[in-house]
Enzyme design. Structure first.
Site, PDB file in Angstrom:
ATOM      1  N   GLU A  78       0.815  -1.212   0.000  1.00  0.00           N
ATOM      2  CA  GLU A  78       0.000   0.000   0.000  1.00  0.00           C
ATOM      3  C   GLU A  78       0.849   1.262   0.000  1.00  0.00           C
ATOM      4  O   GLU A  78       0.526   2.245  -0.683  1.00  0.00           O
ATOM      5  CB  GLU A  78      -0.940   0.004   1.208  1.00  0.00           C
ATOM      6  CG  GLU A  78      -2.067  -1.010   1.141  1.00  0.00           C
ATOM      7  CD  GLU A  78      -1.672  -2.407   1.607  1.00  0.00           C
ATOM      8  OE1 GLU A  78      -2.512  -3.315   1.585  1.00  0.00           O
ATOM      9  OE2 GLU A  78      -0.483  -2.571   2.000  1.00  0.00           O
TER      10      GLU A  78
ATOM     11  N   HIS B 163      -9.863  -5.901  10.317  1.00  0.00           N
ATOM     12  CA  HIS B 163     -10.633  -5.832   9.067  1.00  0.00           C
ATOM     13  C   HIS B 163     -12.049  -5.313   9.292  1.00  0.00           C
ATOM     14  O   HIS B 163     -12.916  -5.512   8.436  1.00  0.00           O
ATOM     15  CB  HIS B 163     -10.736  -7.228   8.417  1.00  0.00           C
ATOM     16  CG  HIS B 163      -9.438  -7.815   7.981  1.00  0.00           C
ATOM     17  ND1 HIS B 163      -8.545  -8.390   8.856  1.00  0.00           N
ATOM     18  CD2 HIS B 163      -8.871  -7.905   6.755  1.00  0.00           C
ATOM     19  CE1 HIS B 163      -7.495  -8.833   8.190  1.00  0.00           C
ATOM     20  NE2 HIS B 163      -7.660  -8.548   6.912  1.00  0.00           N
TER      21      HIS B 163
END
Length: 343
Positions: A65, A134
């Site tokens: 990322e 998550h």
């Protein structure tokens, strides 16, 4: 009345359609992220794009990322309009330097000589036992930091219009979509999020809230999934003689404080619903917006229903206990309105 030519889409399909329409008319728009090309995105929001536009403009990236978000910042400053997916907002920890010290600040650092016209789209929300890395929302974390706009739709119409507006905006926009609203069967489907979406391109103004349901006794303010909890609570409250108004913020930065103030001035009561953490977040900001406005006619103290300040548990029963829901809102509204709350 339902029109025969209504075309109902999920939020995932609406997002993909907005991206495709902008890519057809603007060759500088491209999309990249993990599993967004061949797979069409884990949550379906880039499905079909690679087939139409090819893998030069719809790029699967390595699991890095920091690398690809940093690359997107450079591309944006060089005249492109990247739409980049951070698969889960929880992953911000590995790339926050690229997001906040580069994406959000470079226009300011350059004295306005460089715009950063990029969209960072990312999934939020829990409810399906995916635990603490998550399942977060983190709305307040992004809204707190100046330099980037922050939006989150509650329905497919807004999802398409906000994505179109975000891509066209010369500023960086964080587009936060709630997993439970995407229309993906394995995540559950919120029927209220699947609405009529026009085929033509259009924008939903960033920074303008919507009145999702009008009422007179209490104002319920929320965003994304929380709006649907609020609407369900409002329906239940109506059967008990309490009229609830539901405000869908749609955008956190800019924040439509005027719509919130006007609603609370009418009802005299405020409940804020936020799936983000309870402390130091959006819920407190909304309450401050109202209480700092000298609304002398408040009929009850403002209340917030938010996620407790604990890491999100994996165990389903524990997670469900922590999440906002319609029952919690109903109980808060009854208390605010002076109605007995069942034991």
């Amino acid at each position: 009345m339902t029109m025969e030519n209504e075309r109902k889409l999920t939020i995932a399909r609406a997002m993909a359609e907005a991206m495709a329409q902008e890519m057809r008319v603007d060759p500088t728009v491209f999309v990249m992220g993990e599993d967004i090309a061949d797979l069409g995105g884990v949550f379906g929001n880039t499905r079909g794009l690679a087939e139409e536009f090819g893998k030069e403009r719809v790029r699967d990236t390595p699991i890095s990322e920091t690398g690809f978000i940093g690359a997107a910042v450079g591309a944006a400053q060089d005249g492109m309009k990247p739409v980049v997916e951070l698969m889960f907002v929880d992953f911000f920890g590995v790339c926050f330097d690229a997001i906040y010290n580069l994406m959000a600040k470079n226009t300011y650092f350059s004295g306005g000589n460089f715009n950063v016209p990029m969209v960072l789209m990312t999934s939020t929300g829990g409810g399906y036992s995916d635990a603490g890395q998550h399942s977060q929302c983190l709305y307040g974390s992004f809204a707190h930091l100046p330099g980037m706009k922050v939006v989150s739709p509650s329905n497919a119409y807004d999802a398409k219009g906000l994505m179109t507006a975000a891509i066209r905006d010369p500023n960086p926009v964080v587009y936060m979509f709630h997993k439970g609203l995407q229309g993906m069967g394995w995540l559950g489907t919120e029927a209220g999020a699947i609405v009529n979406v026009p085929e033509e391109s259009y924008e939903v103004e960033i920074g303008k809230a919507a009145i999702a349901r009008e009422g007179r006794d209490v104002t319920i303010v929320s965003i994304a999934q929380g709006v649907h909890h609020g609407l369900k609570a409002a329906s239940a409250l109506a059967e008990q003689g309490i009229s609830a108004e539901v405000v869908d913020l749609r955008s956190l930065v800019p924040l439509d404080r005027d719509t919130v103030r006007a609603s609370v001035a009418k009802t005299g009561r405020l409940i804020v619903v936020d799936e983000d953490y309870h402390s130091y977040g959006v819920s407190g900001e909304i309450i401050a917006t109202v209480t700092e406005s000298n609304l002398a006619d408040l009929k009850a103290p403002p209340m917030r229903i938010a996620y407790p300040d604990v890491p999100i548990p994996f165990a389903r029963v524990m997670e469900r206990h922590c999440l906002p829901n319609a029952d919690k809102i109903v109980a808060a509204a009854r208390k605010a309105c002076g109605a007995p709350v069942p034991a």
